[in-house]
Design a protein around this motif. Structure first.
Motif, mmCIF file in Angstrom:
data_model
loop_
_atom_site.group_PDB
_atom_site.id
_atom_site.type_symbol
_atom_site.label_atom_id
_atom_site.label_comp_id
_atom_site.label_asym_id
_atom_site.label_seq_id
_atom_site.Cartn_x
_atom_site.Cartn_y
_atom_site.Cartn_z
ATOM 1 N N GLY A 1 9.766 11.177 1.992
ATOM 2 C CA GLY A 1 9.994 10.466 0.731
ATOM 3 C C GLY A 1 9.125 9.253 0.509
ATOM 4 O O GLY A 1 8.217 8.953 1.271
ATOM 5 N N GLY A 2 9.399 8.566 -0.576
ATOM 6 C CA GLY A 2 8.661 7.363 -0.929
ATOM 7 C C GLY A 2 7.223 7.664 -1.289
ATOM 8 O O GLY A 2 6.912 8.718 -1.834
ATOM 9 N N ASN A 3 6.341 6.747 -0.948
ATOM 10 C CA ASN A 3 4.918 6.892 -1.255
ATOM 11 C C ASN A 3 4.118 7.475 -0.099
ATOM 12 O O ASN A 3 2.896 7.373 -0.082
ATOM 13 C CB ASN A 3 4.319 5.525 -1.625
ATOM 14 C CG ASN A 3 4.953 4.965 -2.872
ATOM 15 O OD1 ASN A 3 5.301 5.710 -3.775
ATOM 16 N ND2 ASN A 3 5.120 3.654 -2.913
ATOM 17 N N ALA A 4 4.783 8.065 0.879
ATOM 18 C CA ALA A 4 4.090 8.614 2.045
ATOM 19 C C ALA A 4 3.137 9.716 1.597
ATOM 20 O O ALA A 4 3.554 10.692 0.994
ATOM 21 C CB ALA A 4 5.102 9.150 3.055
ATOM 22 N N LEU B 1 2.767 13.345 8.715
ATOM 23 C CA LEU B 1 2.715 12.900 10.105
ATOM 24 C C LEU B 1 1.839 11.661 10.226
ATOM 25 O O LEU B 1 0.773 11.580 9.611
ATOM 26 C CB LEU B 1 2.148 13.990 11.019
ATOM 27 C CG LEU B 1 2.991 15.239 11.233
ATOM 28 C CD1 LEU B 1 2.255 16.228 12.123
ATOM 29 C CD2 LEU B 1 4.351 14.900 11.821
ATOM 30 N N VAL B 2 2.291 10.700 11.029
ATOM 31 C CA VAL B 2 1.530 9.489 11.319
ATOM 32 C C VAL B 2 1.659 9.193 12.808
ATOM 33 O O VAL B 2 2.538 9.719 13.486
ATOM 34 C CB VAL B 2 2.014 8.268 10.500
ATOM 35 C CG1 VAL B 2 1.834 8.487 9.016
ATOM 36 C CG2 VAL B 2 3.453 7.918 10.825
ATOM 37 N N VAL B 3 0.801 8.308 13.291
ATOM 38 C CA VAL B 3 0.839 7.886 14.684
ATOM 39 C C VAL B 3 1.232 6.420 14.736
ATOM 40 O O VAL B 3 0.662 5.594 14.022
ATOM 41 C CB VAL B 3 -0.537 8.096 15.359
ATOM 42 C CG1 VAL B 3 -0.558 7.498 16.752
ATOM 43 C CG2 VAL B 3 -0.874 9.573 15.407
ATOM 44 N N LEU C 1 10.025 1.770 19.301
ATOM 45 C CA LEU C 1 9.562 1.896 17.925
ATOM 46 C C LEU C 1 10.742 1.720 16.971
ATOM 47 O O LEU C 1 11.766 2.384 17.109
ATOM 48 C CB LEU C 1 8.916 3.268 17.707
ATOM 49 C CG LEU C 1 8.529 3.608 16.271
ATOM 50 C CD1 LEU C 1 7.484 2.634 15.739
ATOM 51 C CD2 LEU C 1 8.027 5.042 16.188
ATOM 52 N N ASP C 2 10.583 0.827 16.008
ATOM 53 C CA ASP C 2 11.571 0.631 14.949
ATOM 54 C C ASP C 2 11.183 1.583 13.813
ATOM 55 O O ASP C 2 10.227 1.328 13.076
ATOM 56 C CB ASP C 2 11.553 -0.819 14.481
ATOM 57 C CG ASP C 2 12.587 -1.127 13.418
ATOM 58 O OD1 ASP C 2 13.034 -0.195 12.697
ATOM 59 O OD2 ASP C 2 12.942 -2.314 13.278
ATOM 60 N N LEU C 3 11.889 2.689 13.702
ATOM 61 C CA LEU C 3 11.544 3.722 12.724
ATOM 62 C C LEU C 3 11.648 3.218 11.286
ATOM 63 O O LEU C 3 10.860 3.621 10.431
ATOM 64 C CB LEU C 3 12.412 4.957 12.941
ATOM 65 C CG LEU C 3 12.111 5.724 14.230
ATOM 66 C CD1 LEU C 3 13.218 6.713 14.548
ATOM 67 C CD2 LEU C 3 10.760 6.421 14.144
ATOM 68 N N ALA D 1 6.236 0.229 6.525
ATOM 69 C CA ALA D 1 4.784 0.029 6.603
ATOM 70 C C ALA D 1 4.033 1.162 5.920
ATOM 71 O O ALA D 1 3.004 0.937 5.285
ATOM 72 C CB ALA D 1 4.349 -0.082 8.066
ATOM 73 N N CYS D 2 4.567 2.381 6.015
ATOM 74 C CA CYS D 2 3.907 3.561 5.447
ATOM 75 C C CYS D 2 4.295 3.831 3.997
ATOM 76 O O CYS D 2 3.760 4.751 3.378
ATOM 77 C CB CYS D 2 4.251 4.799 6.276
ATOM 78 S SG CYS D 2 3.680 4.726 7.973
ATOM 79 N N GLY D 3 5.256 3.082 3.483
ATOM 80 C CA GLY D 3 5.725 3.323 2.124
ATOM 81 C C GLY D 3 6.589 4.562 2.014
ATOM 82 O O GLY D 3 6.678 5.175 0.953
ATOM 83 N N ALA D 4 7.227 4.940 3.107
ATOM 84 C CA ALA D 4 8.094 6.121 3.128
ATOM 85 C C ALA D 4 9.549 5.692 3.045
ATOM 86 O O ALA D 4 9.894 4.529 3.284
ATOM 87 C CB ALA D 4 7.850 6.928 4.401
#
Length: 159
Positions: free
Chosen positions: A52-55, A59-61, A70-72, A78-81
């Protein structure tokens, strides 16, 4: 020579190798312990699935210190998701061309967006997977972001 090391050819870096123990429960912690490194300088590579969102990319690293988690939610922001979750091992291996426990943020089969925890920017040198279990690469965080087209963001929380 792994794809990550090929990408680093001619760039300032060091490699460190150790005998990987297949019974080790956490690869990054094993590397830090076995090589006598500070856990805050050893970074694990996590492939994550966005929703969702602007992703723009599913998949990202995310690269975070082994001393933290990792704080999901922070990654999603950060990814706009709308949401982020760890990707299935099979999906991570298929996208990167590496095996879990040896996934490097560099030299992946499919170049995924790279996000690096901002704590890395405070270090002169960090350690990342070299593309196989038992191989670590020491390099400047700025070089990691340059070669991986990565961005720094607050992604980790302390354990």
């Amino acid at each position: 020579m792994t794809p990550a090391l090929k990408l680093l050819k001619g760039k300032p870096h060091r490699t460190l190798e150790y005998a990987h123990d297949p019974r080790a429960p956490a690869y990054g912690e094993e590397a830090a312990r076995t090589l006598g490194l500070e856990p805050a300088q050893v970074f694990k590579t996590l492939v994550c699935q966005l929703e969702g969102g602007n992703a723009r990319q599913p998949l990202v690293v995310a690269v975070v210190p082994v001393s933290g988690t990792l704080d999901l939610k922070a990654l999603a922001r950060a990814c706009g998701a709308r949401k982020a979750a760890l990707a299935a091992h099979e999906a991570a291996e298929r996208a990167t061309g590496y095996v879990v426990g040896g996934i490097s943020p560099l030299g992946q089969k499919k170049r995924l967006p790279l996000w690096v925890d901002d704590s890395a920017a405070t270090q002169a040198e960090i350690f990342i997977s070299g593309g196989r279990r038992g191989l670590e690469i020491a390099l400047a965080p700025a070089l990691l972001c340059e070669l991986g087209n990565g961005q720094f963001a607050p992604l980790a929380r302390d354990d």
